[in-house]
Design a protein around this motif. Structure first.
Motif, PDB file in Angstrom:
ATOM      1  N   THR A  68       0.838  -1.205   0.000  1.00 49.35           N
ATOM      2  CA  THR A  68       0.000   0.000   0.000  1.00 49.35           C
ATOM      3  C   THR A  68       0.869   1.250   0.000  1.00 49.35           C
ATOM      4  O   THR A  68       0.586   2.222  -0.714  1.00 49.35           O
ATOM      5  CB  THR A  68      -0.926   0.013   1.228  1.00 49.35           C
ATOM      6  N   GLY A  69       1.937   1.248   0.795  1.00 50.05           N
ATOM      7  CA  GLY A  69       2.851   2.378   0.796  1.00 50.05           C
ATOM      8  C   GLY A  69       3.478   2.597  -0.565  1.00 50.05           C
ATOM      9  O   GLY A  69       3.610   3.741  -1.040  1.00 50.05           O
ATOM     10  N   VAL A  70       3.838   1.502  -1.226  1.00 50.24           N
ATOM     11  CA  VAL A  70       4.452   1.580  -2.552  1.00 50.24           C
ATOM     12  C   VAL A  70       3.464   2.137  -3.575  1.00 50.24           C
ATOM     13  O   VAL A  70       3.868   2.790  -4.555  1.00 50.24           O
ATOM     14  CB  VAL A  70       4.972   0.182  -2.967  1.00 50.24           C
ATOM     15  N   ALA A  71       2.159   1.919  -3.361  1.00 53.24           N
ATOM     16  CA  ALA A  71       1.160   2.455  -4.284  1.00 53.24           C
ATOM     17  C   ALA A  71       1.297   3.966  -4.430  1.00 53.24           C
ATOM     18  O   ALA A  71       1.098   4.525  -5.517  1.00 53.24           O
ATOM     19  CB  ALA A  71      -0.248   2.103  -3.793  1.00 53.24           C
ATOM     20  N   PHE A  72       1.671   4.636  -3.335  1.00 53.38           N
ATOM     21  CA  PHE A  72       1.831   6.093  -3.403  1.00 53.38           C
ATOM     22  C   PHE A  72       3.068   6.475  -4.213  1.00 53.38           C
ATOM     23  O   PHE A  72       3.100   7.551  -4.815  1.00 53.38           O
ATOM     24  CB  PHE A  72       1.881   6.673  -1.990  1.00 53.38           C
ATOM     25  N   GLU A  73       4.061   5.600  -4.267  1.00 54.58           N
ATOM     26  CA  GLU A  73       5.217   5.856  -5.132  1.00 54.58           C
ATOM     27  C   GLU A  73       4.836   5.664  -6.600  1.00 54.58           C
ATOM     28  O   GLU A  73       5.325   6.375  -7.481  1.00 54.58           O
ATOM     29  CB  GLU A  73       6.384   4.949  -4.761  1.00 54.58           C
ATOM     30  N   PHE A  74       3.934   4.702  -6.868  1.00 52.23           N
ATOM     31  CA  PHE A  74       3.432   4.544  -8.232  1.00 52.23           C
ATOM     32  C   PHE A  74       2.680   5.795  -8.687  1.00 52.23           C
ATOM     33  O   PHE A  74       2.820   6.230  -9.828  1.00 52.23           O
ATOM     34  CB  PHE A  74       2.511   3.324  -8.321  1.00 52.23           C
ATOM     35  N   LEU A  75       1.874   6.350  -7.801  1.00 51.74           N
ATOM     36  CA  LEU A  75       1.175   7.594  -8.131  1.00 51.74           C
ATOM     37  C   LEU A  75       2.175   8.701  -8.431  1.00 51.74           C
ATOM     38  O   LEU A  75       2.004   9.482  -9.382  1.00 51.74           O
ATOM     39  CB  LEU A  75       0.257   8.011  -6.983  1.00 51.74           C
ATOM     40  N   HIS A  76       3.216   8.771  -7.613  1.00 54.00           N
ATOM     41  CA  HIS A  76       4.249   9.795  -7.801  1.00 54.00           C
ATOM     42  C   HIS A  76       4.955   9.618  -9.142  1.00 54.00           C
ATOM     43  O   HIS A  76       5.120  10.580  -9.902  1.00 54.00           O
ATOM     44  CB  HIS A  76       5.245   9.710  -6.654  1.00 54.00           C
ATOM     45  N   LEU A  77       5.353   8.390  -9.451  1.00 58.73           N
ATOM     46  CA  LEU A  77       6.064   8.149 -10.701  1.00 58.73           C
ATOM     47  C   LEU A  77       5.163   8.434 -11.899  1.00 58.73           C
ATOM     48  O   LEU A  77       5.608   9.032 -12.888  1.00 58.73           O
ATOM     49  CB  LEU A  77       6.574   6.708 -10.767  1.00 58.73           C
ATOM     50  N   ALA A  78       3.906   8.029 -11.827  1.00 54.43           N
ATOM     51  CA  ALA A  78       2.984   8.307 -12.927  1.00 54.43           C
ATOM     52  C   ALA A  78       2.884   9.809 -13.183  1.00 54.43           C
ATOM     53  O   ALA A  78       2.889  10.259 -14.333  1.00 54.43           O
ATOM     54  CB  ALA A  78       1.604   7.730 -12.611  1.00 54.43           C
ATOM     55  N   SER A  79       2.825  10.592 -12.100  1.00 53.96           N
ATOM     56  CA  SER A  79       2.734  12.050 -12.257  1.00 53.96           C
ATOM     57  C   SER A  79       4.003  12.613 -12.882  1.00 53.96           C
ATOM     58  O   SER A  79       3.944  13.531 -13.705  1.00 53.96           O
ATOM     59  CB  SER A  79       2.449  12.723 -10.911  1.00 53.96           C
ATOM     60  N   LEU A  80       5.168  12.052 -12.516  1.00 54.14           N
ATOM     61  CA  LEU A  80       6.426  12.522 -13.105  1.00 54.14           C
ATOM     62  C   LEU A  80       6.491  12.203 -14.597  1.00 54.14           C
ATOM     63  O   LEU A  80       6.917  13.041 -15.404  1.00 54.14           O
ATOM     64  CB  LEU A  80       7.625  11.876 -12.393  1.00 54.14           C
ATOM     65  N   LEU A  81       6.089  10.991 -14.975  1.00 52.98           N
ATOM     66  CA  LEU A  81       6.111  10.605 -16.383  1.00 52.98           C
ATOM     67  C   LEU A  81       5.229  11.532 -17.204  1.00 52.98           C
ATOM     68  O   LEU A  81       5.626  12.008 -18.275  1.00 52.98           O
ATOM     69  CB  LEU A  81       5.644   9.153 -16.539  1.00 52.98           C
ATOM     70  N   HIS A  82       4.042  11.803 -16.706  1.00 56.00           N
ATOM     71  CA  HIS A  82       3.115  12.664 -17.430  1.00 56.00           C
ATOM     72  C   HIS A  82       3.570  14.123 -17.422  1.00 56.00           C
ATOM     73  O   HIS A  82       3.518  14.801 -18.456  1.00 56.00           O
ATOM     74  CB  HIS A  82       1.716  12.553 -16.818  1.00 56.00           C
ATOM     75  N   LYS A 117      -2.393   0.614 -11.432  1.00 55.98           N
ATOM     76  CA  LYS A 117      -1.732  -0.299 -10.486  1.00 55.98           C
ATOM     77  C   LYS A 117      -1.911   0.207  -9.053  1.00 55.98           C
ATOM     78  O   LYS A 117      -2.217  -0.570  -8.137  1.00 55.98           O
ATOM     79  CB  LYS A 117      -0.243  -0.391 -10.824  1.00 55.98           C
ATOM     80  N   ALA A 118      -1.734   1.503  -8.864  1.00 55.37           N
ATOM     81  CA  ALA A 118      -1.929   2.090  -7.534  1.00 55.37           C
ATOM     82  C   ALA A 118      -3.371   1.912  -7.081  1.00 55.37           C
ATOM     83  O   ALA A 118      -3.639   1.585  -5.915  1.00 55.37           O
ATOM     84  CB  ALA A 118      -1.554   3.572  -7.561  1.00 55.37           C
ATOM     85  N   ALA A 119      -4.317   2.121  -8.008  1.00 54.71           N
ATOM     86  CA  ALA A 119      -5.729   1.948  -7.656  1.00 54.71           C
ATOM     87  C   ALA A 119      -6.020   0.514  -7.244  1.00 54.71           C
ATOM     88  O   ALA A 119      -6.766   0.263  -6.290  1.00 54.71           O
ATOM     89  CB  ALA A 119      -6.610   2.353  -8.843  1.00 54.71           C
ATOM     90  N   ALA A 120      -5.410  -0.441  -7.947  1.00 58.29           N
ATOM     91  CA  ALA A 120      -5.620  -1.851  -7.612  1.00 58.29           C
ATOM     92  C   ALA A 120      -5.050  -2.176  -6.239  1.00 58.29           C
ATOM     93  O   ALA A 120      -5.659  -2.914  -5.455  1.00 58.29           O
ATOM     94  CB  ALA A 120      -4.985  -2.738  -8.678  1.00 58.29           C
ATOM     95  N   LEU A 121      -3.886  -1.621  -5.935  1.00 54.00           N
ATOM     96  CA  LEU A 121      -3.281  -1.852  -4.617  1.00 54.00           C
ATOM     97  C   LEU A 121      -4.127  -1.216  -3.519  1.00 54.00           C
ATOM     98  O   LEU A 121      -4.246  -1.754  -2.419  1.00 54.00           O
ATOM     99  CB  LEU A 121      -1.855  -1.297  -4.589  1.00 54.00           C
ATOM    100  N   GLY A 122      -4.715  -0.056  -3.827  1.00 49.00           N
ATOM    101  CA  GLY A 122      -5.619   0.554  -2.861  1.00 49.00           C
ATOM    102  C   GLY A 122      -6.839  -0.317  -2.619  1.00 49.00           C
ATOM    103  O   GLY A 122      -7.272  -0.504  -1.474  1.00 49.00           O
TER     104      GLY A 122
END
Length: 323
Positions: A68-82, A117-122
Motif C-alpha cells: 500500500t505504501g508503494v502504491a503512493f510511489e506509483f502515483l508519484h512516478l505516474a505524475s512525473l512521467l506525465h 496499479k496504484a488503484a488496484a493496490l488501494g
C-alpha cells in the motif's frame, strides 16, 4: 547522504525490492520504463512516510502494508512521467527523461498503467477510506498540473496561488500516504489529523526546497537542469519573495526578464542575481524551516518511538538537503 537516509537505507532497499517485484510481474514495456525511472534515483519519501507512521503507531509492517505504501510511489512516478511530457522536460534524475528514451505514447500509457496499479493496490486493502484517499490524490495531482500550466509566466503570481499549486502537486501525495497509514493501523481521528498535518507540512517544505535548489544547486547534484523552472515559466517562492522585496525598478526588471518566452543564459544569471538581491532564497528557506517545525509539532501526538524520531529527522533532512 544524510545520517537519516543512511539509517533508513535498509527500509528504502525493502521498498525498492517491493517496487521491482510489483512491476516485474506486469507488461514488459511498463517494467522497462518504470525500472528506468525508478533506478534513476528518488528518495521514496511517500512510502517512507507510510512505513514510518505505521511503525510509529506500533502496527506491524506487513507485506500488504508495504505494498500500500508503494502504491503512493506509483502515483508519484505516474505524475512525473506525465508532467515531464507536458513540461517538455529533457532531464529527470540526471538522465534523459523517459519519454525521450522510450517515446511519448509508451510513456503516457506506462503512466496510465501505474495509476491503475496504484488503484488496484488501494482496492486490495478492502478499505474504502484508503481508496477515497488515493482517488483524491490523483484528482489533486491533475488539478495541480493544470493550475501550474495556467500560471506559466505569470510573474505576478501570488503566494497564495503558489501554495495551492504545490499543495496539489506535492504535499497532497505525502499527506495521503501519511493518512492512509493511520487508517490501516486503526488509529483514531486525532492521530490521523496529526499524520495529515505532518505529511502536508513536510510536502510543502520539500517542494519549496526543490524550488530553492533550482536557483542554487548544479545539475550533477540536483539531477535536473538548474534554472529549468524559469525555462518552463514556473514562478516559485524564491522569485515571489524576491519580487516583493525589491524596489520598484528592480522588481520591474526581474519581472520583465522572467516573463520572456525564452530566457538566455545571460538573463538566467541576471534573474538569479536579482533573486539573491531580493533575498528570495533565504526568505523561502525560512518558510520551509517554519513548515518543518510545524511538522515536528504534529508528531508530538504520537507516542515516543524510534520511528517518531526518524520522522523528526526526515524533517531536518528535507530542509537541509542539496538534491
Amino acid at each position: 547522504m544524510s545520517d537519516i537516509i543512511k539509517v533508513l537505507a535498509p527500509l528504502i532497499e525493502q521498498i525498492n525490492k517491493t517496487l521491482a517485484e510489483l512491476i516485474d510481474s506486469d507488461a514488459e514495456i511498463v517494467a522497462r520504463i518504470s525500472d528506468y525511472s525508478f533506478m534513476g534515483g528518488g528518495k521514496r519519501l511517500r512510502p517512507l512516510l507510510f512505513c514510518l507512521i505505521t511503525s510509529a503507531l506500533g502496527h506491524p509492517l506487513t507485506p500488504s502494508n508495504l505494498a500500500t505504501g508503494v502504491a503512493f510511489e506509483f502515483l508519484h512516478l505516474a505524475s512525473l512521467l506525465h508532467d515531464d511530457i507536458v513540461d517538455l522536460a529533457e532531464i529527470r534524475r540526471g538522465r534523459a527523461a523517459a519519454h525521450l528514451t522510450f517515446g511519448v505514447p509508451e510513456t503516457v500509457l506506462a503512466g496510465d498503467y501505474l495509476l491503475s496499479k496504484a488503484a488496484a493496490l488501494g482496492a486490495d486493502t478492502d478499505n474504502i477510506d484508503c481508496v477515497k484517499i488515493m482517488a483524491r490524490v490523483v484528482r489533486s495531482l491533475a488539478l495541480g498540473e493544470l493550475m501550474q500550466l495556467s500560471a506559466r509566466r505569470r510573474v505576478n503570481l501570488s503566494e497564495i496561488e503558489y501554495f495551492r499549486i504545490i499543495y496539489r502537486k506535492t504535499a497532497a501525495l505525502m499527506e495521503g500516504a501519511a493518512q492512509s497509514a493511520t487508517i490501516l493501523a486503526g488509529a483514531g481521528e486525532r492521530l490521523a489529523a496529526g499524520a495529515r498535518c505532518y505529511g502536508r507540512q513536510l510536502g510543502l517544505a520539500f517542494q519549496i526546497v526543490d524550488d530553492i535548489l533550482d536557483y542554487q544547486s548544479d545539475q550533477q547534484t540536483f539531477g535536473k537542469p538548474v534554472g529549468h523552472d524559469l525555462d518552463e515559466g514556473k514562478i516559485t517562492l524564491p522569485f515571489i519573495r524576491a519580487r516583493d522585496s525589491l524596489n520598484p525598478a528592480r522588481r520591474a526588471r526581474l519581472c520583465a526578464l522572467a516573463g520572456e518566452d525564452k530566457i538566455s543564459h545571460q538573463n538566467h544569471e541576471e534573474i538569479a542575481a536579482l533573486v539573491a538581491e531580493g533575498n528570495g532564497t533565504n526568505l523561502a528557506r525560512r518558510t520551509a524551516t517554519e513548515l518543518t517545525q510545524k511538522a515536528r509539532i504534529a508528531l508530538n501526538l504520537f507516542p515516543p518511538s524510534i520511528a517518531r524520531k526518524q520522522l523528526t529527522d526526515l524533517t531536518l533532512h528535507t530542509v537541509n538537503r542539496s538534491n
